[in-house]
Design a protein around this motif. Structure first.
Motif, PDB file in Angstrom:
ATOM      1  N   LEU A  81       4.544  10.140  -3.656  1.00 59.25           N
ATOM      2  CA  LEU A  81       4.602   9.137  -4.713  1.00 59.25           C
ATOM      3  C   LEU A  81       3.201   8.776  -5.196  1.00 59.25           C
ATOM      4  O   LEU A  81       2.989   8.467  -6.365  1.00 59.25           O
ATOM      5  N   VAL A  96      14.056  10.759   5.399  1.00 53.14           N
ATOM      6  CA  VAL A  96      13.143  10.729   4.249  1.00 53.14           C
ATOM      7  C   VAL A  96      11.917  11.579   4.561  1.00 53.14           C
ATOM      8  O   VAL A  96      11.351  11.482   5.642  1.00 53.14           O
ATOM      9  N   MET A 154       8.407   1.932  -2.208  1.00 52.25           N
ATOM     10  CA  MET A 154       8.139   2.106  -0.775  1.00 52.25           C
ATOM     11  C   MET A 154       8.972   1.117   0.034  1.00 52.25           C
ATOM     12  O   MET A 154       9.528   1.454   1.082  1.00 52.25           O
ATOM     13  N   VAL A 213       9.792  13.070  -3.216  1.00 52.91           N
ATOM     14  CA  VAL A 213      10.258  12.582  -1.923  1.00 52.91           C
ATOM     15  C   VAL A 213      11.636  13.177  -1.649  1.00 52.91           C
ATOM     16  O   VAL A 213      12.535  13.095  -2.495  1.00 52.91           O
ATOM     17  N   LYS A 245      16.118   1.128   3.177  1.00 54.93           N
ATOM     18  CA  LYS A 245      17.086   2.227   3.216  1.00 54.93           C
ATOM     19  C   LYS A 245      18.489   1.858   2.740  1.00 54.93           C
ATOM     20  O   LYS A 245      19.220   2.721   2.277  1.00 54.93           O
ATOM     21  N   GLN A 302       7.019  10.797   1.590  1.00 51.96           N
ATOM     22  CA  GLN A 302       6.783   9.558   0.847  1.00 51.96           C
ATOM     23  C   GLN A 302       5.422   9.523   0.180  1.00 51.96           C
ATOM     24  O   GLN A 302       5.264   8.948  -0.898  1.00 51.96           O
ATOM     25  N   SER A 303       4.419  10.146   0.803  1.00 52.12           N
ATOM     26  CA  SER A 303       3.059  10.103   0.254  1.00 52.12           C
ATOM     27  C   SER A 303       2.965  10.793  -1.102  1.00 52.12           C
ATOM     28  O   SER A 303       2.008  10.568  -1.845  1.00 52.12           O
ATOM     29  N   LEU A 312      12.498   2.319   0.197  1.00 52.32           N
ATOM     30  CA  LEU A 312      12.649   3.418   1.148  1.00 52.32           C
ATOM     31  C   LEU A 312      12.645   2.905   2.584  1.00 52.32           C
ATOM     32  O   LEU A 312      13.311   3.474   3.453  1.00 52.32           O
ATOM     33  N   GLU A 313      11.890   1.835   2.829  1.00 52.43           N
ATOM     34  CA  GLU A 313      11.843   1.284   4.179  1.00 52.43           C
ATOM     35  C   GLU A 313      13.157   0.617   4.547  1.00 52.43           C
ATOM     36  O   GLU A 313      13.670   0.764   5.652  1.00 52.43           O
TER      37      GLU A 313
END
Length: 376
Positions: A274, A268, A291, A156, A297, A271-272, A294-295
């Protein structure tokens, strides 16, 4: 039941890392521990980490024996691995007879045994081409930079955009549900930031449009601080040409950026990726936690900001950061500096602790230096 097992594995790993740290403190920390290893132990440990990076699976003594050829017997290798486990550098998952490096062991490897690779001319040209600033806004360049480190590392990609002094251009409210809306803010450099905000109960959709139009008219060409001052004064004097309900939306929209927009924007990418490492991350629960991080932040921004305080590439491994200890991930990040050597942001990647550090470090380092030259 699976969630309970996931939490149990995370707790087991946390206990192992704590015990490893206590063991290494007896040697005076990782650098001292590295000095305590003899040549045989270093060689076995290096091959264990190399095999772990390649497969993400526990490494058995027979695997190391094959890698070393006939230089050491399987019995000797088992004894060496047992000593490394006692020293806190390896641990044995309860589901396998093989060994994995602890986070402390990976730190020792990175600090004392890692041989950093170099980029090929083709790789440098690829980064130069994707991050070319000609005819692009800085927002586009930074988004490309995040994408290129994600692509080349298979992880990522993250970029903290430099603190923007540009004036604002447009704001828009997009309803997500009855009580939430997405606030989209655009500045004159093309930077776009999205945030979720709560809505007053029973708010008609027309009020979101009215609030967006009102803010856009007053934000244009002003910084966020200037806009807050102007709009706050208007509302306090009751001179704003909006009703009470719309004013509540406006105030909530401004509060959404309070203390955040001026600190920089997090971009970012990938992400996928991961999900490509699900076996290395042990279970889906760890991915879910990351996840979520990351959302939100906020914690990611704080961690990457730490990298701005040091020179060169910084590596945060697993449990060294509370944010990534349970997600089984590492962060490799470098500061972004302008031509006056001022720190203005950071770039990096998040991936499983088994990432190829030797390859990723030069990718992050070269991209950070290139972006720094473009920032001016």
């Amino acid at each position: 039941m699976e969630r309970i097992r996931s939490m149990s594995r995370a707790n087991d790993r946390e206990n192992v890392d704590r015990q490893a740290l206590e063991a290494l403190e007896g040697f005076g920390g990782p650098p001292r521990a590295f000095q305590q290893l003899n040549e045989r132990s270093r060689e076995v440990f290096r091959h264990v980490v190399d095999a772990f990076v390649e497969t993400g699976e526990p490494v058995a003594s027979r695997t190391i024996a094959r890698r070393l050829g006939s230089s050491l017997s399987p019995a000797t290798i088992r004894n060496v691995m047992a000593d490394l486990e006692e020293s806190g550098l390896l641990y044995a998952p309860h589901t396998s007879a093989g060994r994995l490096p602890t986070d402390i062991g990976l730190r020792l490897f990175v600090d004392g045994l890692l041989e950093i690779g170099d980029l090929s001319d083709d790789e440098r040209r690829a980064i130069d081409s994707q991050c070319n600033g000609a005819g692009r806004s800085m927002a586009q360049v930074l988004t490309e930079a995040s994408g290129v480190v994600a692509e080349m590392s298979r992880c990522v990609g993250l970029v903290i955009a430099p603190k923007s002094e540009a004036g604002l251009k447009h704001v828009e409210f997009v309803p997500l549900s009855e009580n939430r809306a997405l606030v989209i803010l655009v500045d004159e450099n093309g930077m776009v930031e999205n945030r979720v905000m709560p809505l007053p109960p029973g708010l008609p959709p027309a009020k979101l449009i009215e609030a967006g139009n009102y803010l856009s008219a007053r934000l244009r060409g002003r910084t966020m601080d200037e806009a807050r001052q102007l709009i706050g004064d208007e509302i306090a004097r009751n001179s704003a040409e909006i009703d009470t309900l719309t004013a509540r939306v406006v105030e909530q929209g401004l509060a959404t950026w309070s203390g955040g927009h001026d600190d920089g924007l997090l971009i970012v990418s990938g992400q996928s990726r991961l999900l490509d490492n699900v076996s290395a991350l042990s279970d889906i629960e760890r991915i879910r936690r990351l996840m979520e991080a990351l959302e939100t932040k906020k914690d990611i921004l704080r961690l990457l900001t730490e990298s701005q305080r040091a020179e060169g590439v910084q590596i945060f491994i697993g449990s060294e950061s509370a944010l990534f200890g349970l997600s089984g991930c590492s962060v490799i990040a470098a500061p972004l500096t302008d031509q006056n050597r001022r720190y203005v942001g950071a770039i990096g990647v998040i991936g499983p602790t088994r990432v190829n550090y030797a390859r990723i470090v030069p990718v992050v380092d070269y991209t950070a230096k290139l972006i720094g030259r473009l920032i001016g």
